[in-house]
Design a protein around this motif. Sequence first.
Motif, mmCIF file in Angstrom:
data_model
loop_
_atom_site.group_PDB
_atom_site.id
_atom_site.type_symbol
_atom_site.label_atom_id
_atom_site.label_comp_id
_atom_site.label_asym_id
_atom_site.label_seq_id
_atom_site.Cartn_x
_atom_site.Cartn_y
_atom_site.Cartn_z
ATOM 1 N N LYS A 296 -18.820 31.304 15.158
ATOM 2 C CA LYS A 296 -18.893 31.991 16.456
ATOM 3 C C LYS A 296 -19.442 33.402 16.271
ATOM 4 O O LYS A 296 -20.251 33.874 17.060
ATOM 5 C CB LYS A 296 -17.505 32.045 17.116
ATOM 6 C CG LYS A 296 -17.088 30.695 17.671
ATOM 7 C CD LYS A 296 -15.771 30.760 18.415
ATOM 8 C CE LYS A 296 -15.389 29.344 18.846
ATOM 9 N NZ LYS A 296 -13.988 29.152 19.109
ATOM 10 N N GLU B 193 -14.992 27.599 11.799
ATOM 11 C CA GLU B 193 -15.614 27.696 13.134
ATOM 12 C C GLU B 193 -15.586 29.126 13.685
ATOM 13 O O GLU B 193 -16.538 29.546 14.358
ATOM 14 C CB GLU B 193 -14.915 26.715 14.089
ATOM 15 C CG GLU B 193 -15.649 26.571 15.403
ATOM 16 C CD GLU B 193 -15.183 25.374 16.226
ATOM 17 O OE1 GLU B 193 -14.356 24.576 15.736
ATOM 18 O OE2 GLU B 193 -15.657 25.257 17.373
ATOM 19 N N LYS B 194 -14.523 29.857 13.373
ATOM 20 C CA LYS B 194 -14.442 31.249 13.857
ATOM 21 C C LYS B 194 -15.635 32.048 13.324
ATOM 22 O O LYS B 194 -16.258 32.832 14.042
ATOM 23 C CB LYS B 194 -13.115 31.869 13.361
ATOM 24 C CG LYS B 194 -12.814 33.218 13.956
ATOM 25 C CD LYS B 194 -11.375 33.632 13.721
ATOM 26 C CE LYS B 194 -11.180 33.972 12.249
ATOM 27 N NZ LYS B 194 -9.886 34.542 11.928
ATOM 28 N N TYR C 82 -23.375 25.649 16.806
ATOM 29 C CA TYR C 82 -23.454 27.121 16.802
ATOM 30 C C TYR C 82 -24.725 27.683 16.181
ATOM 31 O O TYR C 82 -25.022 28.859 16.377
ATOM 32 C CB TYR C 82 -22.255 27.700 16.026
ATOM 33 C CG TYR C 82 -20.928 27.473 16.711
ATOM 34 C CD1 TYR C 82 -20.566 28.235 17.820
ATOM 35 C CD2 TYR C 82 -20.042 26.497 16.260
ATOM 36 C CE1 TYR C 82 -19.347 28.030 18.449
ATOM 37 C CE2 TYR C 82 -18.825 26.281 16.877
ATOM 38 C CZ TYR C 82 -18.488 27.045 17.971
ATOM 39 O OH TYR C 82 -17.287 26.841 18.608
ATOM 40 N N LYS D 263 -16.057 39.803 12.042
ATOM 41 C CA LYS D 263 -17.069 39.909 13.095
ATOM 42 C C LYS D 263 -17.922 41.152 12.853
ATOM 43 O O LYS D 263 -19.156 41.115 12.931
ATOM 44 C CB LYS D 263 -16.364 39.982 14.450
ATOM 45 C CG LYS D 263 -17.321 40.063 15.597
ATOM 46 C CD LYS D 263 -16.616 39.812 16.886
ATOM 47 C CE LYS D 263 -17.537 40.128 18.040
ATOM 48 N NZ LYS D 263 -16.926 39.827 19.319
ATOM 49 N N ASN E 31 -23.143 33.057 15.648
ATOM 50 C CA ASN E 31 -23.807 32.698 16.896
ATOM 51 C C ASN E 31 -23.928 33.919 17.818
ATOM 52 O O ASN E 31 -24.991 34.165 18.409
ATOM 53 C CB ASN E 31 -22.995 31.576 17.567
ATOM 54 C CG ASN E 31 -23.628 31.110 18.849
ATOM 55 O OD1 ASN E 31 -23.499 31.744 19.886
ATOM 56 N ND2 ASN E 31 -24.355 30.007 18.777
ATOM 57 N N GLU E 32 -22.859 34.712 17.905
ATOM 58 C CA GLU E 32 -22.900 35.922 18.748
ATOM 59 C C GLU E 32 -23.958 36.893 18.235
ATOM 60 O O GLU E 32 -24.687 37.506 19.009
ATOM 61 C CB GLU E 32 -21.535 36.617 18.707
ATOM 62 C CG GLU E 32 -20.540 36.020 19.687
ATOM 63 C CD GLU E 32 -19.159 36.661 19.515
ATOM 64 O OE1 GLU E 32 -18.188 35.895 19.461
ATOM 65 O OE2 GLU E 32 -19.074 37.908 19.406
#
Length: 340
Positions: free
Chosen positions: A149, A145-146, A178, A108, A152-153
């Motif tokens: 995310k 998918e993680k 996403y 992230k 997308n964030e």
Amino acid sequence: MIITMKQGSKPKDIAVVAEKIKGLGYKPHISKGKDVTIIGMIGDYAEKYKDAFESMEVVEHVSEIQKPYKLASRDFKKENTIVKVSRNVEIGGKKIHVIAGPCAIETKEQMVTTAKIVKDAGATIIRGGAYKPRSSPYAFQGLGEKGLKYLNESGSKLHMPTISEAMTVEQVEIVAKYCDIVQIGARNIQNYDLLKAAGKQTKPVLLKRGMAITIKELLLSAEYVLSQGNYSVILCERGIRTFETATRFTMDLNAVPVIKKLSHLPVVLDPSHGIGIREHVGTMAKACIAVGADGLIIEVHPQPELALSDGHQSLLPDQFKALMKDLDLVAKAVGRELLD
Ligand code: PEP
Ligand code: MN
């Protein structure tokens, strides 16, 4: 077959023609131009109905498209297509959009940090791969998918559209959930079920030319997406395979003027994968703009030496920042815009 409506035709006239096409078992493809509306009637033996449409009062004329790709061809649509992405980003107009970010989304923090770096330098779309098509099954395959995310964030936080690759039919829906653009990669560009799935959803689709496919085959791949009713297609040249081994691929800059003559679709170029050598990415990026690119894909990583994919071709943040200023100058020299 292309049905050109009379100038100033009304929505009800267009509807009558569209209904007649449907009644014959074909799908109407409507393209509203500045002055005239044209309707594509594509499919086996469509030409046998030429007279039936030409005799209609609301129709100006009917012509056949000789090329194997129809909706992708300039014969179908004279004006350049401008693909509306989201957040006021449009690809194919005067502004050249730079799509930048890491090859793969790793953490992230890495995604958010890189997104901020590329935005500050002037990029307008963030990229990051979550499903990675790696040559080796032992190489990092992506966060799935993680990762999407995290991408997308980053997009929401920075108010920027995002793009990521889908490798399977199932992944198309997940990526579209996403991201703002669905990318089909070079290795999957002739996976026709995948192309149909991308054409059945509504997000724009970026198609990367395969390393061993011709321009005609790329346009036929685009035709698969368009034929399903998704007209938001962006083409991407990313280098082809030749006998040369000094570079990762051979960037086919010839493809840009040739595609633009044959097709109305916007063309984005990817110098990062095209040459595959960090030191030369900037030089090739400038050439891409000079030759008429509507956008660029550039890989950037805050610490390329630690990257899990394509670190050797990823630009360092400062290199990217300096390059964007140079690209702006080249864009202006060819009558385009890049930085705001
Ligand atoms: C990518 O853009 O991350 C990628 C894998 O590109 P290509 O499909 O062009 O190899
Ligand atoms: Mn890559």
